[in-house]
Design a protein around this motif. Structure first.
Motif, mmCIF file in Angstrom:
data_model
loop_
_atom_site.group_PDB
_atom_site.id
_atom_site.type_symbol
_atom_site.label_atom_id
_atom_site.label_comp_id
_atom_site.label_asym_id
_atom_site.label_seq_id
_atom_site.Cartn_x
_atom_site.Cartn_y
_atom_site.Cartn_z
ATOM 1 N N ALA A 48 0.853 -1.185 0.000
ATOM 2 C CA ALA A 48 0.000 0.000 0.000
ATOM 3 C C ALA A 48 0.889 1.235 0.000
ATOM 4 O O ALA A 48 1.959 1.243 0.608
ATOM 5 C CB ALA A 48 -0.902 -0.021 1.227
ATOM 6 N N SER A 51 -0.684 7.499 -3.433
ATOM 7 C CA SER A 51 -0.452 7.717 -4.861
ATOM 8 C C SER A 51 -0.022 9.157 -5.122
ATOM 9 O O SER A 51 -0.807 10.096 -4.949
ATOM 10 C CB SER A 51 -1.707 7.401 -5.664
ATOM 11 O OG SER A 51 -1.524 7.774 -7.020
ATOM 12 N N ILE A 54 -1.966 10.498 -8.446
ATOM 13 C CA ILE A 54 -3.339 10.974 -8.228
ATOM 14 C C ILE A 54 -3.315 12.287 -7.458
ATOM 15 O O ILE A 54 -4.085 13.206 -7.763
ATOM 16 C CB ILE A 54 -4.180 9.894 -7.513
ATOM 17 C CG1 ILE A 54 -4.391 8.705 -8.459
ATOM 18 C CG2 ILE A 54 -5.519 10.459 -7.046
ATOM 19 C CD1 ILE A 54 -5.082 7.510 -7.849
ATOM 20 N N VAL A 62 -4.933 9.437 -1.731
ATOM 21 C CA VAL A 62 -5.527 8.100 -1.726
ATOM 22 C C VAL A 62 -4.469 7.063 -1.392
ATOM 23 O O VAL A 62 -3.288 7.243 -1.708
ATOM 24 C CB VAL A 62 -6.190 7.734 -3.085
ATOM 25 C CG1 VAL A 62 -7.328 8.672 -3.430
ATOM 26 C CG2 VAL A 62 -5.181 7.667 -4.201
ATOM 27 N N LYS A 64 -3.244 3.438 -2.365
ATOM 28 C CA LYS A 64 -3.349 2.654 -3.590
ATOM 29 C C LYS A 64 -2.563 1.360 -3.425
ATOM 30 O O LYS A 64 -1.530 1.319 -2.766
ATOM 31 C CB LYS A 64 -2.774 3.477 -4.742
ATOM 32 C CG LYS A 64 -3.028 2.924 -6.104
ATOM 33 C CD LYS A 64 -2.664 3.966 -7.158
ATOM 34 C CE LYS A 64 -3.037 3.462 -8.507
ATOM 35 N NZ LYS A 64 -1.968 3.085 -9.343
ATOM 36 N N ASN A 66 -1.371 -1.997 -6.075
ATOM 37 C CA ASN A 66 -1.338 -2.550 -7.429
ATOM 38 C C ASN A 66 -1.114 -4.057 -7.362
ATOM 39 O O ASN A 66 -0.507 -4.560 -6.419
ATOM 40 C CB ASN A 66 -0.210 -1.922 -8.241
ATOM 41 C CG ASN A 66 -0.398 -0.436 -8.424
ATOM 42 O OD1 ASN A 66 -1.503 0.042 -8.637
ATOM 43 N ND2 ASN A 66 0.680 0.312 -8.323
ATOM 44 N N GLN A 115 -4.479 -1.614 -11.520
ATOM 45 C CA GLN A 115 -3.789 -0.407 -11.076
ATOM 46 C C GLN A 115 -4.766 0.675 -10.624
ATOM 47 O O GLN A 115 -4.378 1.830 -10.462
ATOM 48 C CB GLN A 115 -2.896 0.125 -12.197
ATOM 49 C CG GLN A 115 -1.784 -0.834 -12.559
ATOM 50 C CD GLN A 115 -0.905 -0.302 -13.666
ATOM 51 O OE1 GLN A 115 -1.372 0.037 -14.741
ATOM 52 N NE2 GLN A 115 0.392 -0.244 -13.391
ATOM 53 N N ASP A 116 -6.032 0.296 -10.430
ATOM 54 C CA ASP A 116 -7.024 1.300 -10.051
ATOM 55 C C ASP A 116 -7.683 1.019 -8.698
ATOM 56 O O ASP A 116 -8.742 1.535 -8.409
ATOM 57 C CB ASP A 116 -8.082 1.438 -11.140
ATOM 58 C CG ASP A 116 -8.769 0.116 -11.472
ATOM 59 O OD1 ASP A 116 -8.323 -0.941 -10.976
ATOM 60 O OD2 ASP A 116 -9.757 0.130 -12.228
ATOM 61 N N LYS A 118 -8.034 1.822 -5.072
ATOM 62 C CA LYS A 118 -7.642 2.931 -4.208
ATOM 63 C C LYS A 118 -8.760 3.257 -3.217
ATOM 64 O O LYS A 118 -9.928 2.946 -3.440
ATOM 65 C CB LYS A 118 -7.299 4.158 -5.032
ATOM 66 C CG LYS A 118 -8.411 4.650 -5.939
ATOM 67 C CD LYS A 118 -7.931 5.743 -6.866
ATOM 68 C CE LYS A 118 -8.995 6.236 -7.805
ATOM 69 N NZ LYS A 118 -9.342 5.314 -8.862
ATOM 70 N N GLU A 120 -9.850 6.652 -0.734
ATOM 71 C CA GLU A 120 -9.570 8.062 -0.448
ATOM 72 C C GLU A 120 -9.313 8.268 1.041
ATOM 73 O O GLU A 120 -9.982 7.681 1.899
ATOM 74 C CB GLU A 120 -10.735 8.935 -0.900
ATOM 75 C CG GLU A 120 -10.429 10.413 -0.809
ATOM 76 C CD GLU A 120 -11.474 11.284 -1.479
ATOM 77 O OE1 GLU A 120 -11.437 12.503 -1.242
ATOM 78 O OE2 GLU A 120 -12.306 10.766 -2.241
#
Length: 161
Positions: A48, A51, A54, A62, A64, A66, A115-116, A118, A120
């Protein structure tokens, strides 16, 4: 007679060096001995992290994670699931799940990525996060399953939610 582990390791390295003098792949030979081999087909999940991309482009903090499904032969109809968890005082909390769509072309190939995934950040309270990934894929006409794999490191980040 008791064997000396230092002598035995030094002997292996010396044999590798001597045997590789005429071989251009000395560094590959030595590095393959010094690290564990990776499976031909495997899933990997990153640690973790906050990012920076972003944050830079959207101005939002956020957490993130992957993940990838990597294979040296074609894999198709990959369903890979990535979950993000937060460490809690009494239990871990599930925060978010992302799954690839096996019907899409992006779910076939040698490397499939997520890769998306995430979550907040609501505030900057330090909290610890990790990801878990699991998958199934059609490889050479057979279904293969990869069990739950967790991020190597649980990361404490300035991100509360």
């Amino acid at each position: 007679m008791k064997s000396n582990p230092y002598f035995s390791n030094a002997l292996v390295v010396a044999i590798l060096i001597i045997s590789s003098i005429n071989t251009p792949s000395y560094s590959a030979t030595l590095s393959s001995v010094l690290r564990s081999p990776k499976a031909i087909c495997r899933i990997e999940v990153g640690d973790a992290h906050i990012s920076t991309s972003i944050l830079k482009h959207q101005g939002v903090h956020v957490v993130k994670v992957n993940a990838s499904s990597i294979c040296n032969v074609l894999q198709s109809q990959v369903t890979m699931t990535l979950e993000i968890y937060k460490i809690g005082e009494f239990s871990n909390y599930f925060l978010h799940r992302v799954e690839t769509n096996p019907a899409l072309p992006s779910s076939s190939g040698l490397i499939i990525k997520i890769q998306d995934a995430k979550v907040e950040c609501v505030n900057s309270t330090p909290s610890s996060y990790y990801g878990i990934v699991y998958a199934k894929a059609l490889i050479q006409g057979k279904w293969h399953y990869a069990g739950r794999t967790r991020s190597v490191r649980i990361r404490k980040l300035n991100c509360g939610n």
